[in-house]
Structure formats: structure tokens, C-alpha cells
Design a protein around this motif. Structure first.
Motif, PDB file in Angstrom:
ATOM      1  N   TRP A  83      98.454 -17.305 -11.359  1.00 47.31           N
ATOM      2  CA  TRP A  83      97.326 -16.646 -10.698  1.00 47.31           C
ATOM      3  C   TRP A  83      97.681 -16.258  -9.265  1.00 47.31           C
ATOM      4  O   TRP A  83      98.468 -16.928  -8.593  1.00 47.31           O
ATOM      5  CB  TRP A  83      96.115 -17.566 -10.678  1.00 47.31           C
ATOM      6  CG  TRP A  83      95.394 -17.648 -11.999  1.00 47.31           C
ATOM      7  CD1 TRP A  83      95.863 -17.277 -13.215  1.00 47.31           C
ATOM      8  CD2 TRP A  83      94.077 -18.150 -12.204  1.00 47.31           C
ATOM      9  NE1 TRP A  83      94.928 -17.510 -14.190  1.00 47.31           N
ATOM     10  CE2 TRP A  83      93.812 -18.045 -13.592  1.00 47.31           C
ATOM     11  CE3 TRP A  83      93.099 -18.674 -11.375  1.00 47.31           C
ATOM     12  CZ2 TRP A  83      92.606 -18.450 -14.149  1.00 47.31           C
ATOM     13  CZ3 TRP A  83      91.898 -19.081 -11.928  1.00 47.31           C
ATOM     14  CH2 TRP A  83      91.656 -18.968 -13.297  1.00 47.31           C
ATOM     15  N   SER A  84      97.058 -15.195  -8.795  1.00 45.37           N
ATOM     16  CA  SER A  84      97.213 -14.735  -7.416  1.00 45.37           C
ATOM     17  C   SER A  84      96.100 -15.322  -6.550  1.00 45.37           C
ATOM     18  O   SER A  84      95.012 -15.638  -7.033  1.00 45.37           O
ATOM     19  CB  SER A  84      97.151 -13.211  -7.355  1.00 45.37           C
ATOM     20  OG  SER A  84      98.115 -12.625  -8.207  1.00 45.37           O
ATOM     21  N   SER A  85      96.366 -15.454  -5.268  1.00 38.94           N
ATOM     22  CA  SER A  85      95.311 -15.814  -4.320  1.00 38.94           C
ATOM     23  C   SER A  85      94.372 -14.627  -4.148  1.00 38.94           C
ATOM     24  O   SER A  85      94.792 -13.471  -4.222  1.00 38.94           O
ATOM     25  CB  SER A  85      95.913 -16.217  -2.976  1.00 38.94           C
ATOM     26  OG  SER A  85      96.734 -17.356  -3.130  1.00 38.94           O
ATOM     27  N   VAL A  86      93.076 -14.905  -3.903  1.00 42.38           N
ATOM     28  CA  VAL A  86      92.073 -13.842  -3.939  1.00 42.38           C
ATOM     29  C   VAL A  86      91.077 -13.969  -2.789  1.00 42.38           C
ATOM     30  O   VAL A  86      90.899 -15.037  -2.202  1.00 42.38           O
ATOM     31  CB  VAL A  86      91.293 -13.851  -5.276  1.00 42.38           C
ATOM     32  CG1 VAL A  86      92.211 -13.553  -6.447  1.00 42.38           C
ATOM     33  CG2 VAL A  86      90.564 -15.179  -5.490  1.00 42.38           C
ATOM     34  N   PHE A  87      90.406 -12.846  -2.494  1.00 41.09           N
ATOM     35  CA  PHE A  87      89.259 -12.815  -1.605  1.00 41.09           C
ATOM     36  C   PHE A  87      87.982 -12.677  -2.433  1.00 41.09           C
ATOM     37  O   PHE A  87      87.999 -12.085  -3.519  1.00 41.09           O
ATOM     38  CB  PHE A  87      89.349 -11.642  -0.625  1.00 41.09           C
ATOM     39  CG  PHE A  87      90.335 -11.842   0.485  1.00 41.09           C
ATOM     40  CD1 PHE A  87      89.970 -12.520   1.642  1.00 41.09           C
ATOM     41  CD2 PHE A  87      91.631 -11.360   0.369  1.00 41.09           C
ATOM     42  CE1 PHE A  87      90.884 -12.714   2.674  1.00 41.09           C
ATOM     43  CE2 PHE A  87      92.549 -11.549   1.385  1.00 41.09           C
ATOM     44  CZ  PHE A  87      92.181 -12.216   2.539  1.00 41.09           C
ATOM     45  N   ALA A  88      86.880 -13.218  -1.914  1.00 43.48           N
ATOM     46  CA  ALA A  88      85.575 -13.062  -2.545  1.00 43.48           C
ATOM     47  C   ALA A  88      84.540 -12.792  -1.459  1.00 43.48           C
ATOM     48  O   ALA A  88      84.646 -13.310  -0.340  1.00 43.48           O
ATOM     49  CB  ALA A  88      85.188 -14.318  -3.327  1.00 43.48           C
ATOM     50  N   LEU A  89      83.560 -11.962  -1.778  1.00 44.89           N
ATOM     51  CA  LEU A  89      82.494 -11.601  -0.854  1.00 44.89           C
ATOM     52  C   LEU A  89      81.153 -12.021  -1.424  1.00 44.89           C
ATOM     53  O   LEU A  89      80.952 -11.997  -2.640  1.00 44.89           O
ATOM     54  CB  LEU A  89      82.462 -10.095  -0.616  1.00 44.89           C
ATOM     55  CG  LEU A  89      83.730  -9.451  -0.078  1.00 44.89           C
ATOM     56  CD1 LEU A  89      83.571  -7.936  -0.025  1.00 44.89           C
ATOM     57  CD2 LEU A  89      84.023  -9.992   1.308  1.00 44.89           C
ATOM     58  N   ALA A  90      80.233 -12.389  -0.547  1.00 44.13           N
ATOM     59  CA  ALA A  90      78.878 -12.742  -0.979  1.00 44.13           C
ATOM     60  C   ALA A  90      77.878 -12.200   0.029  1.00 44.13           C
ATOM     61  O   ALA A  90      78.072 -12.328   1.245  1.00 44.13           O
ATOM     62  CB  ALA A  90      78.732 -14.252  -1.111  1.00 44.13           C
ATOM     63  N   PHE A  91      76.811 -11.589  -0.490  1.00 46.79           N
ATOM     64  CA  PHE A  91      75.741 -11.056   0.350  1.00 46.79           C
ATOM     65  C   PHE A  91      74.412 -11.548  -0.207  1.00 46.79           C
ATOM     66  O   PHE A  91      74.209 -11.551  -1.432  1.00 46.79           O
ATOM     67  CB  PHE A  91      75.753  -9.525   0.356  1.00 46.79           C
ATOM     68  CG  PHE A  91      77.042  -8.927   0.836  1.00 46.79           C
ATOM     69  CD1 PHE A  91      77.253  -8.703   2.184  1.00 46.79           C
ATOM     70  CD2 PHE A  91      78.050  -8.605  -0.060  1.00 46.79           C
ATOM     71  CE1 PHE A  91      78.446  -8.160   2.631  1.00 46.79           C
ATOM     72  CE2 PHE A  91      79.242  -8.060   0.374  1.00 46.79           C
ATOM     73  CZ  PHE A  91      79.446  -7.836   1.729  1.00 46.79           C
TER      74      PHE A  91
END
Length: 421
Positions: A311-319
């Protein structure tokens, strides 16, 4: 202030969309119905005990009251696998059922008002699927022709005591250990060598396995209307998992695998400048590439053992947004956008863990029964997404002209209660 919030939101979206994005992976994006209905945005928006404790423990210093919150999520998934090898194509639906996700948080302002103690008991990661053996579907044909029945169930729980200290009237910091326990079951167990008849054993963890880590956080009041927060959860260093399996003669064998949870960095902001409104935005980085099991290379050794999921490292967004209606009702809505740790080429390796979500929409609300008690409900829908790659076999590699497609969507339904002191 409104223009500043719009600029901040646009900046985060621009940073995310610069990459090809899909999923947050195994890490659960929210804790409890309040946090879930805000899309998981809570690093600088401590509107309930679980919201504060899950993503930034320092924000419990910003809560007006000591509080106990209990929540239960129910996960419903729709998973389908289609594969093609040569002239044969088949499609099979999984039957995973529902997956309970409990969460608990307690915060308490100590006699010295500078200090706030918190305790969280949270389901932080997991997955589940159940694909029956299917002779018409090449990858699900009985072993050793295919993989046969594929089942998986993983759950990780963290016990997180923290102490938050108000350094000034505007700045708070917090720290505490992360005590982690997990149980995993996978069939077929491809993370150990094949049996003498070239089949994989099933693998069920012999017991709950334990590990640990730590978390730190900060929470800062920039102005009466703006708050910012940051937190860091270390990798959960787990003991080696041992699994009960069987060899080609049905005799017991012990299987092993190393599985750690990734470290997580969270940054967030909250805005309360509009009457009866709260807006929150978070950005997170989940370092799967450096977590054992998840980040190890997806390649077979000479015994047929798969090294990891790559697996790759990832970004996540939350609003998220909250609107207060009268004195008793709170309405919320949220949106989460995630990068995918699973590349197209790894679709075959993730048949048991097809965590390929991209967009999540959330909504919910709370009703105050009295000044101290509120009931909460939340709902999240993970929109359908697919990943397609080649069938990859030990000693052969990618099978020419083959393909396997994971298709998945999911829903979370959350219930809970908040009791204030």
C-alpha cells in the motif's frame, strides 16, 4: 472571515486533487454518530467527547463540560468480484453481513482547571468480506486452480488515555499512550507458504494480539471565531500475529505475519463566525507505506508466501458543518475525500481487503432530551468504486490477458448518546 475559510478550503482541495485519489484504507474515518455526521472533521472542532478524542486529544481542553459519549456504528458493504482468465469470465457477490464498530469516550476537567483527562476506547481499523467459492469465476475456483473461498475479518481497538493541559488561555497540548489490540482472520492465508499440495491454508488469529504507540496534539484559539489544531498518532507497533492453519493432511500448522497500523498526522481548522453555525475542515496523512504488512512489497517468495500488500501512503480530507436549530436540535452534514493506497495493479492482492472508497457523504443530528443528555444519529455512504488489475500468480507473475475487478460501496449507520456533567 468567510473569505478566509473559502480560501483555506480551496487550498486543501487543490492539494488533494493534485493526486489521483480514492481511499483512506483500513483506518476508520470517524468515531461515533456526531463525528461521523461531520464527515470526520474534528481536529479543531471539539463538539463531543468522541469528536475531540478521536483525532486531536488536545481539543478536549476546548470543551465546555466534562462528558461521556457512547456510540455504535453498523457497517454494511456491497462487494462484488469479476475476473477473466482466457475465455472464462465470472462475477460473484460477497456476503459479508453487517460489521459492528463500537466507540466510547470520556472527558473530565480536573480540580485544577488547566488539566483535562480523557479516555477513549475506539475501533480504529478493520475490514470484512466473504466471497464464496465459485467454479464459474476463475479467481474463486477451488484451489489450486483458483483461490477458492475468500473470507476476511479484521478489527483493531485502541485504548487511549490522555492528559491535556491549557498552557495559556488560547493554547492547549496533550499526550498519551495508544494501547492497541487486534484480531485478524484470512482465508486463504497467502502471507505464509503454501502446503505440499500447492494450496494455501486458512488462517485465524490464535488470540487477540497487542501492541502500542503514542499520540500528541495541540489546539489553538486564533480568535473568538477561528480555531486550529494538529495531532500525531504514532504507528501501532504490534506483536507478530500467529494464526491457526492446517497442512495438506489436515494437521495443524502455525502461520505468522507482521501487521502494524500506520502513523497518522492530522491538521484542521474550525470556524464559528456565523450565528448558530460551525464549519470544520481537516487534512490527514496516513503512512501505510511504512506500516508492516500494509507497506511491505506485494511479491511472492520461492515458497509462495506473499510479502505484503504494497500500500501507498495517502492523504484524506474531511469537511463538516453543524447548524443549531432552537435549543434542542443540531443538524450536521459532511463530506470526505480520500486517496487510495491500492493501485490498479494490486487489485488481485486485495480481494480480501478491497478498501477502495473515494467519496463519502455523511449527515445526521442530535436531540437534547434535557440540559445534560442528548441522543445522536449519523449516516455515511461510501460511493461505489472499482479497481481492476491482472491476476498475479506465484512463479508466473501477471497472467497474460487476465483481469480481476473489485467493486465496492458501503454504508455506516451510527447511534449514540452524550451525557454531560
Amino acid at each position: 472571515m468567510c473569505k478566509s475559510f473559502i480560501r483555506f478550503t480551496f487550498l486543501i482541495l487543490s492539494l488533494s486533487w493534485a493526486n489521483h485519489a480514492y481511499s483512506q484504507g483500513a483506518y476508520i474515518s470517524a468515531a461515533g454518530p456526531v463525528n461521523r455526521s461531520m464527515g470526520g472533521a474534528s481536529t479543531a472542532a471539539p463538539i463531543s467527547a468522541l469528536s475531540a478524542m478521536y483525532w486531536n486529544p488536545a481539543s478536549i481542553s476546548g470543551m465546555e463540560h466534562s462528558e461521556l459519549e457512547v456510540g455504535v456504528d453498523l457497517l454494511f458493504t456491497d462487494h462484488q468480484v469479476t475476473s477473466t482468465v482466457g475465455a472464462t469470465t465470472g462475477t460473484t457477490d460477497a456476503e459479508p453481513g453487517s460489521f459492528p464498530v463500537p466507540n466510547f469516550a470520556w472527558t473530565h476537567r480536573l480540580q485544577d482547571p488547566r488539566f483535562t483527562f480523557g479516555l477513549g476506547v475506539n475501533s480504529v481499523a478493520g475490514f470484512k468480506t466473504n466471497l464464496p467459492a465459485d467454479p464459474t469465476n476463475p479467481v474463486l475456483a477451488p484451489q489450486p486452480t483458483g483461490l477458492g473461498q475468500i473470507t476476511s475479518e479484521a478489527s483493531f481497538l485502541q485504548i487511549a488515555p490522555v492528559l491535556s493541559m491549557a498552557m495559556t488561555e488560547r493554547l492547549s497540548v496533550a499526550a498519551g499512550p495508544l494501547i492497541t489490540t487486534g484480531q485478524v482472520g484470512i482465508e486463504p492465508f497467502v502471507f505464509d507458504s503454501v502446503n505440499g499440495d500447492n494450496t494455501y491454508s486458512s488462517g485465524r488469529a490464535t488470540s487477540y494480539h497487542w501492541g502500542g504507540g503514542f499520540q500528541v496534539g495541540s489546539y489553538f484559539l486564533m480568535s473568538p471565531d477561528w480555531q486550529v489544531g494538529a495531532s500525531y498518532k504514532s504507528k501501532a507497533w504490534m506483536e507478530t500475529f500467529e494464526f491457526t492453519g492446517a497442512d495438506e493432511n489436515g494437521l495443524p500448522r502455525t502461520l505468522t505475519s507482521d501487521i502494524d497500523l500506520p502513523s497518522v498526522i492530522s491538521l484542521g481548522t474550525g470556524y464559528t463566525g456565523f450565528d448558530q453555525w460551525l464549519f470544520a475542515a481537516d487534512i490527514r496523512y496516513l503512512d501505510y507505506a511504512n506500516a508492516d504488512g500494509f507497506g511491505d512489497e506485494a511479491s511472492y517468495d520461492a515458497t509462495g508466501k506473499l510479502g505484503g500488500l504494497d500500500w501507498s501512503s495517502v492523504f484524506a480530507l474531511a469537511f463538516g458543518a453543524q447548524r443549531t436549530v432552537g435549543e434542542r436540535v443540531f443538524l450536521r452534514a459532511g463530506y470526505t475525500y480520500n486517496q487510495n493506497p491500492i493501485r490498479e495493479s494490486e487489485s488481485f492482492f486485495n480481494l480480501a481487503s478491497p478498501l477502495i472508497y473515494e467519496h463519502m457523504l455523511s449527515m445526521g443530528g442530535s436531540y437534547k432530551l434535557n440540559q445534560k443528555v442528548a441522543v445522536n444519529v449519523g449516516w455515511s455512504h461510501y460511493m461505489e468504486n472499482t479497481r481492476t488489475g491482472a491476476v498475479i500468480l506465484p512463479g508466473i507473475g501477471a497472467v497474460p490477458g487476465s483481469s480481476v475487478t473489485n467493486r465496492m460501496s458501503a454504508d455506516f449507520l451510527s447511534f449514540g448518546i452524550v451525557m454531560q456533567q
